[in-house]
Scaffold this motif. Sequence first.
Motif, PDB file in Angstrom:
ATOM      1  N   LEU A 182     -59.120  34.817 -18.236  1.00 29.33           N
ATOM      2  CA  LEU A 182     -60.397  34.485 -17.597  1.00 29.33           C
ATOM      3  C   LEU A 182     -60.271  34.455 -16.076  1.00 29.33           C
ATOM      4  N   GLY A 183     -59.163  34.988 -15.581  1.00 37.16           N
ATOM      5  CA  GLY A 183     -58.966  35.083 -14.141  1.00 37.16           C
ATOM      6  C   GLY A 183     -58.373  33.854 -13.489  1.00 37.16           C
ATOM      7  N   ILE A 184     -57.863  32.922 -14.288  1.00 40.90           N
ATOM      8  CA  ILE A 184     -57.290  31.690 -13.751  1.00 40.90           C
ATOM      9  C   ILE A 184     -55.790  31.876 -13.554  1.00 40.90           C
ATOM     10  N   ASP A 185     -55.378  31.979 -12.291  1.00 37.49           N
ATOM     11  CA  ASP A 185     -53.945  32.013 -12.011  1.00 37.49           C
ATOM     12  C   ASP A 185     -53.487  30.587 -11.707  1.00 37.49           C
ATOM     13  N   SER A 186     -52.236  30.410 -11.347  1.00 39.65           N
ATOM     14  CA  SER A 186     -51.712  29.052 -11.155  1.00 39.65           C
ATOM     15  C   SER A 186     -52.426  28.304 -10.028  1.00 39.65           C
ATOM     16  N   LEU A 187     -52.763  28.993  -8.960  1.00 40.41           N
ATOM     17  CA  LEU A 187     -53.479  28.344  -7.860  1.00 40.41           C
ATOM     18  C   LEU A 187     -54.900  27.961  -8.287  1.00 40.41           C
ATOM     19  N   ASP A 188     -55.564  28.863  -9.024  1.00 41.44           N
ATOM     20  CA  ASP A 188     -56.899  28.557  -9.550  1.00 41.44           C
ATOM     21  C   ASP A 188     -56.854  27.361 -10.493  1.00 41.44           C
ATOM     22  N   LEU A 189     -55.791  27.272 -11.289  1.00 42.30           N
ATOM     23  CA  LEU A 189     -55.664  26.166 -12.240  1.00 42.30           C
ATOM     24  C   LEU A 189     -55.572  24.834 -11.494  1.00 42.30           C
ATOM     25  N   ILE A 190     -54.791  24.812 -10.427  1.00 40.60           N
ATOM     26  CA  ILE A 190     -54.675  23.575  -9.646  1.00 40.60           C
ATOM     27  C   ILE A 190     -56.035  23.205  -9.056  1.00 40.60           C
ATOM     28  N   SER A 191     -56.740  24.186  -8.502  1.00 44.26           N
ATOM     29  CA  SER A 191     -58.077  23.932  -7.945  1.00 44.26           C
ATOM     30  C   SER A 191     -59.037  23.449  -9.020  1.00 44.26           C
ATOM     31  N   LEU A 192     -58.968  24.076 -10.188  1.00 45.65           N
ATOM     32  CA  LEU A 192     -59.818  23.689 -11.313  1.00 45.65           C
ATOM     33  C   LEU A 192     -59.509  22.261 -11.756  1.00 45.65           C
ATOM     34  N   LEU A 193     -58.245  21.924 -11.816  1.00 46.18           N
ATOM     35  CA  LEU A 193     -57.870  20.563 -12.213  1.00 46.18           C
ATOM     36  C   LEU A 193     -58.370  19.532 -11.214  1.00 46.18           C
ATOM     37  N   ILE A 194     -58.325  19.871  -9.936  1.00 44.25           N
ATOM     38  CA  ILE A 194     -58.839  18.944  -8.915  1.00 44.25           C
ATOM     39  C   ILE A 194     -60.326  18.680  -9.148  1.00 44.25           C
ATOM     40  N   VAL A 195     -61.074  19.738  -9.431  1.00 46.75           N
ATOM     41  CA  VAL A 195     -62.506  19.593  -9.699  1.00 46.75           C
ATOM     42  C   VAL A 195     -62.735  18.735 -10.941  1.00 46.75           C
ATOM     43  N   PRO A 209     -51.438  14.580 -15.707  1.00 44.31           N
ATOM     44  CA  PRO A 209     -50.052  14.456 -15.257  1.00 44.31           C
ATOM     45  C   PRO A 209     -49.455  15.836 -14.937  1.00 44.31           C
ATOM     46  N   ASN A 210     -48.678  15.889 -13.867  1.00 44.62           N
ATOM     47  CA  ASN A 210     -48.048  17.149 -13.489  1.00 44.62           C
ATOM     48  C   ASN A 210     -47.229  17.745 -14.629  1.00 44.62           C
ATOM     49  N   SER A 211     -46.635  16.894 -15.440  1.00 43.80           N
ATOM     50  CA  SER A 211     -45.814  17.375 -16.550  1.00 43.80           C
ATOM     51  C   SER A 211     -46.636  18.084 -17.629  1.00 43.80           C
ATOM     52  N   ASN A 212     -47.941  17.889 -17.635  1.00 48.31           N
ATOM     53  CA  ASN A 212     -48.805  18.517 -18.642  1.00 48.31           C
ATOM     54  C   ASN A 212     -49.383  19.855 -18.185  1.00 48.31           C
ATOM     55  N   ILE A 213     -49.320  20.143 -16.902  1.00 50.02           N
ATOM     56  CA  ILE A 213     -49.978  21.331 -16.374  1.00 50.02           C
ATOM     57  C   ILE A 213     -49.447  22.617 -16.994  1.00 50.02           C
ATOM     58  N   SER A 214     -48.153  22.708 -17.183  1.00 49.91           N
ATOM     59  CA  SER A 214     -47.574  23.945 -17.729  1.00 49.91           C
ATOM     60  C   SER A 214     -47.992  24.207 -19.172  1.00 49.91           C
TER      61      SER A 214
END
Length: 84
Positions: free
Chosen positions: A34-47, A57-62
């Motif tokens: 869906l076009g979500i790369d790692s940087l997009d994922l971080i931005s999405l999580l912030i939102v 938790p950072n440990s769950n992001i992967s």
Amino acid sequence: MSLYAEVVLEIIEAGEPDNITPPQVTKEMELVDLGIDSLDLISLLIVLESQYEVTVPNSNISSLITVDDLVTQVRELLHENKAI
């Protein structure tokens, strides 16, 4: 609007996938498709963290690979916050 629908809208906004509308997104779809790369994922999580007042938790992001992974994570965190 359901949590799932709200998260899908945020995913589409973050990833800007070509020719994909919310009804076409399934829970099994991978975020990268869906076009979500790692940087997009971080931005999405912030939102999402701001919108739902949760902290992923950072440990769950992967482990956030699919749409369902992301929705489930947010739902679980919301449930935990209500239990406190």
